[in-house]
Scaffold this active site. Structure first.
Site, short mmCIF file in Angstrom:
data_model
loop_
_atom_site.label_atom_id
_atom_site.label_comp_id
_atom_site.label_asym_id
_atom_site.label_seq_id
_atom_site.Cartn_x
_atom_site.Cartn_y
_atom_site.Cartn_z
N GLY A 15 0.83 -1.21 0.00
CA GLY A 15 0.00 0.00 0.00
C GLY A 15 0.86 1.25 0.00
NE ARG A 76 -1.10 -4.91 -0.93
CZ ARG A 76 -2.01 -3.95 -0.80
NH1 ARG A 76 -3.00 -3.82 -1.65
NH2 ARG A 76 -1.94 -3.11 0.23
CG ASP A 107 6.16 -6.77 8.84
OD1 ASP A 107 7.22 -6.12 8.98
OD2 ASP A 107 5.38 -7.03 9.78
CB THR A 129 2.65 0.53 6.26
OG1 THR A 129 1.27 0.30 6.59
CG2 THR A 129 3.47 0.22 7.49
CG ASP A 131 -1.88 -0.41 7.91
OD1 ASP A 131 -2.73 0.48 7.73
OD2 ASP A 131 -1.73 -1.38 7.14
CG ASP A 133 1.02 -3.16 10.04
OD1 ASP A 133 1.79 -2.38 9.44
OD2 ASP A 133 0.28 -3.96 9.45
NE ARG A 175 -2.52 -4.87 5.43
CZ ARG A 175 -2.50 -5.12 4.12
NH1 ARG A 175 -3.01 -6.23 3.66
NH2 ARG A 175 -2.00 -4.25 3.27
P1 ADP Z 1 3.31 -4.83 2.77
O1 ADP Z 1 4.68 -4.73 2.21
O2 ADP Z 1 2.65 -3.50 2.95
O3 ADP Z 1 3.26 -5.73 3.99
P2 ADP Z 1 2.17 -6.96 1.18
O4 ADP Z 1 2.11 -7.96 2.29
O5 ADP Z 1 1.04 -6.89 0.22
O6 ADP Z 1 2.38 -5.48 1.67
O7 ADP Z 1 3.52 -7.29 0.38
C1 ADP Z 1 3.91 -6.49 -0.71
C2 ADP Z 1 4.61 -7.36 -1.74
O8 ADP Z 1 5.79 -7.92 -1.18
C3 ADP Z 1 3.81 -8.56 -2.22
O9 ADP Z 1 2.86 -8.25 -3.22
C4 ADP Z 1 4.91 -9.45 -2.78
O10 ADP Z 1 5.31 -9.00 -4.06
C5 ADP Z 1 6.05 -9.18 -1.80
N1 ADP Z 1 6.07 -10.24 -0.79
C6 ADP Z 1 5.19 -10.45 0.22
N2 ADP Z 1 5.48 -11.57 0.91
C7 ADP Z 1 6.58 -12.10 0.32
C8 ADP Z 1 7.37 -13.27 0.55
N3 ADP Z 1 7.09 -14.12 1.54
N4 ADP Z 1 8.42 -13.48 -0.25
C9 ADP Z 1 8.72 -12.62 -1.25
N5 ADP Z 1 8.01 -11.53 -1.53
C10 ADP Z 1 6.96 -11.25 -0.77
O1 F6P Z 2 -1.71 -1.27 4.52
C1 F6P Z 2 -2.32 -0.05 4.21
C2 F6P Z 2 -3.80 -0.25 3.97
O2 F6P Z 2 -4.37 1.01 3.63
C3 F6P Z 2 -4.57 -0.89 5.13
O3 F6P Z 2 -4.86 0.04 6.15
C4 F6P Z 2 -5.78 -1.43 4.42
O4 F6P Z 2 -6.29 -2.55 5.09
C5 F6P Z 2 -5.23 -1.83 3.08
O5 F6P Z 2 -4.01 -1.13 2.89
C6 F6P Z 2 -6.15 -1.53 1.93
O6 F6P Z 2 -5.60 -2.04 0.77
P1 F6P Z 2 -6.18 -1.74 -0.69
O7 F6P Z 2 -5.68 -0.41 -1.11
O8 F6P Z 2 -5.64 -2.87 -1.49
O9 F6P Z 2 -7.68 -1.73 -0.58
#
Ligand code: ADP
Ligand code: F6P
Length: 323
Positions: A15, A76, A107, A129, A131, A133, A175
């Site tokens: 995000g 993503r 993360d 982020t 969040d 978190d 989230r």
């Molecule tokens: P955030 O980084 O905000 O936690 P996501 O969990 O959607 O958001 O992760 C963002 C991107 O990071 C994912 O779409 C993917 O491309 C990559 N990613 C997430 N988890 C993994 C993983 N276990 N190994 C490699 N890449 C990952």
């Molecule tokens: O991680 C940031 C965030 O805005 C969260 O607060 C929310 O749950 C999520 O992303 C929303 O994601 P999307 O833009 O895919 O609807």
């Protein structure tokens, strides 16, 4: 011997968050200052796999520090979660002469950075982020702006809620985490703050509080409900049916992710961006930059991902006692 870095890539993933542009700008300008080349990777890991890679110079980031969103776009990418996707990502980095990448995200994005580091591409993660978190840091890029945006919106809802003597259920993002809800709840003086980490789902108790507040002459009743609990529209209907107090639900949604970053987000994101480059120049990899106990610090990504974060007890306590 630490590998010498010549070209640094930068990407935003997951995000978006206000302040990401300030971080990108700092990465670009600090890298140029240190005599390195910089490449912007568009659309997170998806753009890496599609080779959406552009050269960046000082001018590429002109007029961006005050802009919300991310000039590199974000996405993503499920393909990057696979081993084949990660191998391909590392190969593409080598093909484009990218020896290191700064990954701005949460993360999930750090897990991607961890995998690239294991494949020989030096990586540094920056916590981006709204969040808050991410366990290894007390600050994440965008949280401050998102809280200020939500706080101002909630003030406005409070005005109309008071005029109509209504109850308002206001849902904020986060989230599975309740940090935006907690901060806004305190900043807006909400009567009720529902956090996924703490809420006992005792709606009868909540209804009792509203009836009691009405008896005491309260003209509004603001409930900040975290996205992780959700169900705000139905909650409002149930409250109205049980209390007889007209109740409206507002889901603030994506407006919380946009807008010009606050001073804090600009300054902290800038510091973190510059620090990422400095760490890479020192030969460091698989690290994440954080802000802990008033200082900018860095952690091994593996350790950072294993850390746990809790809602601060004292803050939660006062959010309950000051209503
Ligand atoms: P955030 O980084 O905000 O936690 P996501 O969990 O959607 O958001 O992760 C963002 C991107 O990071 C994912 O779409 C993917 O491309 C990559 N990613 C997430 N988890 C993994 C993983 N276990 N190994 C490699 N890449 C990952
Ligand atoms: O991680 C940031 C965030 O805005 C969260 O607060 C929310 O749950 C999520 O992303 C929303 O994601 P999307 O833009 O895919 O609807």
């Amino acid at each position: 011997m630490a590998k010498e870095i010549n070209t640094i890539g930068v990407l935003t993933s997951g995000g978006d968050a206000p302040g990401m542009n300030a971080a990108i700008r700092a990465v670009v300008r600090e890298a140029l200052y240190k005599g390195k080349k910089v490449k912007g990777i568009k659309r997170g890991y998806a753009g890496l796999l599609n080779e959406e890679i552009v050269d960046m110079d000082a001018k590429s980031v002109s007029d961006t520090i005050s802009r919300g969103g991310t000039i590199l776009q974000t996405a993503r990418c499920m393909e990057f979660v696979t081993e084949e996707g990660q191998q391909l990502g590392a190969e593409i980095c080598r093909k484009h002469g990218i020896d290191a990448i700064v990954v701005i995200g949460g993360d999930g994005s750090f897990k991607g950075a961890q995998k690239l580091a294991a494949l020989g591409i030096n990586t540094i993660g920056l916590p981006g982020t709204i969040d808050l978190d991410i366990a290894c840091t007390d600050y994440t890029i965008g949280f401050d702006t998102a809280c200020n945006t939500a706080m101002e919106a909630i003030d406005k809802i409070r005005d109309t809620s008071t005029s109509h003597e209504r109850c308002s259920v206001i849902e904020v993002m986060g989230r599975g985490a309740g940090y935006i809800a907690l901060w806004c709840g305190i900043a807006n003086g909400a009567e009720e703050i529902l956090l996924p980490e703490k809420y006992d789902h005792d709606e009868q108790k909540l209804i009792g509080h509203i009836i009691n507040a009405r008896k005491l002459g309260k003209q509004h009743y603001i409930i900040i409900n975290a996205e992780g609990i959700g169900d705000s529209q139905n909650m409002a209907k149930r409250i109205e049916a049980a209390t007889g107090v007209e109740t409206r639900a507002t889901i603030l949604g994506h407006m919380q992710r946009g807008g010009s970053p606050t001073c804090k987000d600009r300054v902290y994101a800038t510091t973190m961006g510059a620090m990422a480059v400095d760490l890479l120049c020192e030969g460091k990899s698989n690290r994440v930059v954080g802000y802990k106990n008033g200082e900018f610090v860095d952690f091994d990504i593996d350790e950072a991902l294993a850390m746990k974060k809790n809602i601060p007890d004292y803050m939660y306590g006062i959010s309950q006692s000051l209503v």
